[in-house]
Design a protein around this motif. Structure first.
Motif, PDB file in Angstrom:
ATOM      1  N   VAL A  34       0.813  -1.213   0.000  1.00  0.00           N
ATOM      2  CA  VAL A  34       0.000   0.000   0.000  1.00  0.00           C
ATOM      3  C   VAL A  34       0.846   1.263   0.000  1.00  0.00           C
ATOM      4  O   VAL A  34       0.498   2.262  -0.643  1.00  0.00           O
ATOM      5  N   VAL A  35       1.982   1.238   0.701  1.00  0.00           N
ATOM      6  CA  VAL A  35       2.774   2.446   0.903  1.00  0.00           C
ATOM      7  C   VAL A  35       3.232   3.098  -0.405  1.00  0.00           C
ATOM      8  O   VAL A  35       3.242   4.335  -0.490  1.00  0.00           O
ATOM      9  N   PRO A  36       3.574   2.365  -1.476  1.00  0.00           N
ATOM     10  CA  PRO A  36       3.979   3.062  -2.704  1.00  0.00           C
ATOM     11  C   PRO A  36       2.881   3.948  -3.274  1.00  0.00           C
ATOM     12  O   PRO A  36       3.166   5.024  -3.835  1.00  0.00           O
ATOM     13  N   GLY A  77      17.359   3.236  -2.243  1.00  0.00           N
ATOM     14  CA  GLY A  77      16.093   3.623  -1.642  1.00  0.00           C
ATOM     15  C   GLY A  77      15.359   4.586  -2.559  1.00  0.00           C
ATOM     16  O   GLY A  77      14.884   5.639  -2.133  1.00  0.00           O
ATOM     17  N   CYS A  78      15.257   4.218  -3.814  1.00  0.00           N
ATOM     18  CA  CYS A  78      14.730   5.129  -4.845  1.00  0.00           C
ATOM     19  C   CYS A  78      13.260   5.450  -4.662  1.00  0.00           C
ATOM     20  O   CYS A  78      12.774   6.476  -5.143  1.00  0.00           O
ATOM     21  N   GLY A  79      12.504   4.580  -3.970  1.00  0.00           N
ATOM     22  CA  GLY A  79      11.078   4.825  -3.804  1.00  0.00           C
ATOM     23  C   GLY A  79      10.383   4.916  -5.145  1.00  0.00           C
ATOM     24  O   GLY A  79      10.539   4.055  -6.008  1.00  0.00           O
ATOM     25  N   THR A  80       9.651   5.998  -5.360  1.00  0.00           N
ATOM     26  CA  THR A  80       8.869   6.164  -6.588  1.00  0.00           C
ATOM     27  C   THR A  80       9.642   6.886  -7.690  1.00  0.00           C
ATOM     28  O   THR A  80       9.085   7.165  -8.753  1.00  0.00           O
ATOM     29  N   GLY A  81      10.909   7.223  -7.435  1.00  0.00           N
ATOM     30  CA  GLY A  81      11.701   7.911  -8.452  1.00  0.00           C
ATOM     31  C   GLY A  81      11.465   9.408  -8.508  1.00  0.00           C
ATOM     32  O   GLY A  81      11.580  10.020  -9.566  1.00  0.00           O
ATOM     33  N   SER A  82      11.203  10.011  -7.389  1.00  0.00           N
ATOM     34  CA  SER A  82      10.863  11.433  -7.356  1.00  0.00           C
ATOM     35  C   SER A  82      12.054  12.350  -7.628  1.00  0.00           C
ATOM     36  O   SER A  82      11.879  13.559  -7.809  1.00  0.00           O
ATOM     37  N   HIS A  98      14.291  -1.603  -0.959  1.00  0.00           N
ATOM     38  CA  HIS A  98      13.981  -2.840  -0.246  1.00  0.00           C
ATOM     39  C   HIS A  98      12.551  -3.296  -0.492  1.00  0.00           C
ATOM     40  O   HIS A  98      12.188  -4.422  -0.154  1.00  0.00           O
ATOM     41  N   ASN A  99      11.727  -2.414  -1.093  1.00  0.00           N
ATOM     42  CA  ASN A  99      10.324  -2.729  -1.354  1.00  0.00           C
ATOM     43  C   ASN A  99      10.105  -2.828  -2.863  1.00  0.00           C
ATOM     44  O   ASN A  99      10.074  -1.813  -3.565  1.00  0.00           O
ATOM     45  N   ALA A 100       9.930  -4.030  -3.379  1.00  0.00           N
ATOM     46  CA  ALA A 100       9.782  -4.244  -4.820  1.00  0.00           C
ATOM     47  C   ALA A 100       8.504  -3.635  -5.381  1.00  0.00           C
ATOM     48  O   ALA A 100       8.398  -3.421  -6.595  1.00  0.00           O
ATOM     49  N   HIS A 101       7.540  -3.320  -4.522  1.00  0.00           N
ATOM     50  CA  HIS A 101       6.265  -2.775  -4.985  1.00  0.00           C
ATOM     51  C   HIS A 101       6.379  -1.333  -5.464  1.00  0.00           C
ATOM     52  O   HIS A 101       5.422  -0.788  -6.014  1.00  0.00           O
ATOM     53  N   PHE A 102       7.538  -0.718  -5.273  1.00  0.00           N
ATOM     54  CA  PHE A 102       7.751   0.632  -5.788  1.00  0.00           C
ATOM     55  C   PHE A 102       7.992   0.631  -7.296  1.00  0.00           C
ATOM     56  O   PHE A 102       7.858   1.681  -7.940  1.00  0.00           O
ATOM     57  N   GLU A 103       8.364  -0.496  -7.866  1.00  0.00           N
ATOM     58  CA  GLU A 103       8.831  -0.509  -9.254  1.00  0.00           C
ATOM     59  C   GLU A 103       7.786   0.028 -10.234  1.00  0.00           C
ATOM     60  O   GLU A 103       8.115   0.709 -11.202  1.00  0.00           O
ATOM     61  N   LYS A 104       6.520  -0.258  -9.993  1.00  0.00           N
ATOM     62  CA  LYS A 104       5.452   0.221 -10.875  1.00  0.00           C
ATOM     63  C   LYS A 104       5.477   1.744 -10.984  1.00  0.00           C
ATOM     64  O   LYS A 104       5.394   2.307 -12.089  1.00  0.00           O
ATOM     65  N   TYR A 105       5.602   2.429  -9.843  1.00  0.00           N
ATOM     66  CA  TYR A 105       5.611   3.890  -9.827  1.00  0.00           C
ATOM     67  C   TYR A 105       6.952   4.432 -10.305  1.00  0.00           C
ATOM     68  O   TYR A 105       7.026   5.520 -10.894  1.00  0.00           O
ATOM     69  N   LEU A 106       7.997   3.677 -10.073  1.00  0.00           N
ATOM     70  CA  LEU A 106       9.329   4.032 -10.554  1.00  0.00           C
ATOM     71  C   LEU A 106       9.338   4.113 -12.077  1.00  0.00           C
ATOM     72  O   LEU A 106       9.831   5.081 -12.668  1.00  0.00           O
TER      73      LEU A 106
END
Length: 242
Positions: A34-36, A77-82, A98-106
């Protein structure tokens, strides 16, 4: 103030009890999915507030490009690529989180910033970058990451390992306030809640002490007050040269 701070912190911990139970039961991992979604939106607000600070920070990136070579940036720690919007045209970006679920937003942010070349995403903790060779990148970037890693000194050792000689580590982090201030009081009181909603964030971390002890040959570090909510105003920014 210490008694009041202790009492208020206890109250917040009690209110966070359901989150403690979820974490102990292993169900808190669902939060990783959910966090991404929320951070993608929050990062846009943060960028709007911090645009000039980020622009100033990343203005020096091109100085670390080797003659005749493409500037290679590893964002940990790229997160969403901001941060992609602030990177110089023509650079190559490698991302870890560390959270692979960020890749979609990245990938969404990569499409919105075609001036940079996106090489790959790797799921990895900041303390363990074993998939990257020694001295393999010109620049490492961390923004709002060192507050949530488990081991800051180990993270910085890995950063220095993957940097080529003469490369640089760029950082922008929120940090602990002066312990005598009300800002620190609220940071301490809200620390249990920040840990959960911030994906492990330690809001009272004195990150600058670790950077000063990391062994960079040249460290340009500046404390500042960010134009954010009061307890999140204390920030540091700068870069360290290997």
């Amino acid at each position: 103030m210490s008694f009041l701070m202790t009492f208020c912190t206890f109250v917040v911990k009690a209110l966070c009890l359901p989150l403690h139970v979820l974490d102990a039961a292993g169900l808190y991992k669902l939060y990783k999915r959910v966090v991404p979604f929320f951070l993608y939106r929050l990062s846009k607000l943060y960028n709007k507030k911090m645009h000039e600070r980020k622009k100033e920070l990343f203005a020096s990136l091109s100085e670390f490009k080797q003659p005749g070579e493409q500037l290679t940036i590893l964002e940990v720690g790229c997160g969403t690529g901001s941060n992609f919007h602030f990177y110089p045209a023509g650079c190559k970006v490698i991302c870890t989180d560390h959270n692979a679920h960020f890749e979609k937003y990245l990938q969404r942010n990569m499409r919105e910033n075609p001036h940079v070349t996106y090489e790959k995403f790797a799921e990895a903790s900041a303390e363990d970058l074993r998939s990257f060779q020694d001295a393999c990148v010109d620049v490492v970037v961390c923004t709002l990451v060192l507050c949530s890693v488990d081991n800051v000194p180990q993270t910085l050792r890995e950063v220095r390992r993957v940097l080529r000689p003469g490369g640089a580590f760029f950082f922008l982090e929120h940090v602990a306030a002066d312990p005598t201030t009300w800002t620190y009081f609220f940071q301490h009181v809200l620390k249990p809640l920040c840990y959960y909603i911030g994906d492990g964030c330690q809001v009272t971390r004195a990150t600058w002490t670790h950077l000063e002890a990391a062994g960079f040959s040249d460290l340009k570090l500046r404390h500042m007050k960010a134009p954010l909510i009061f307890f999140n105003k204390p920030h540091i920014m700068g870069y360290g040269v290997k």
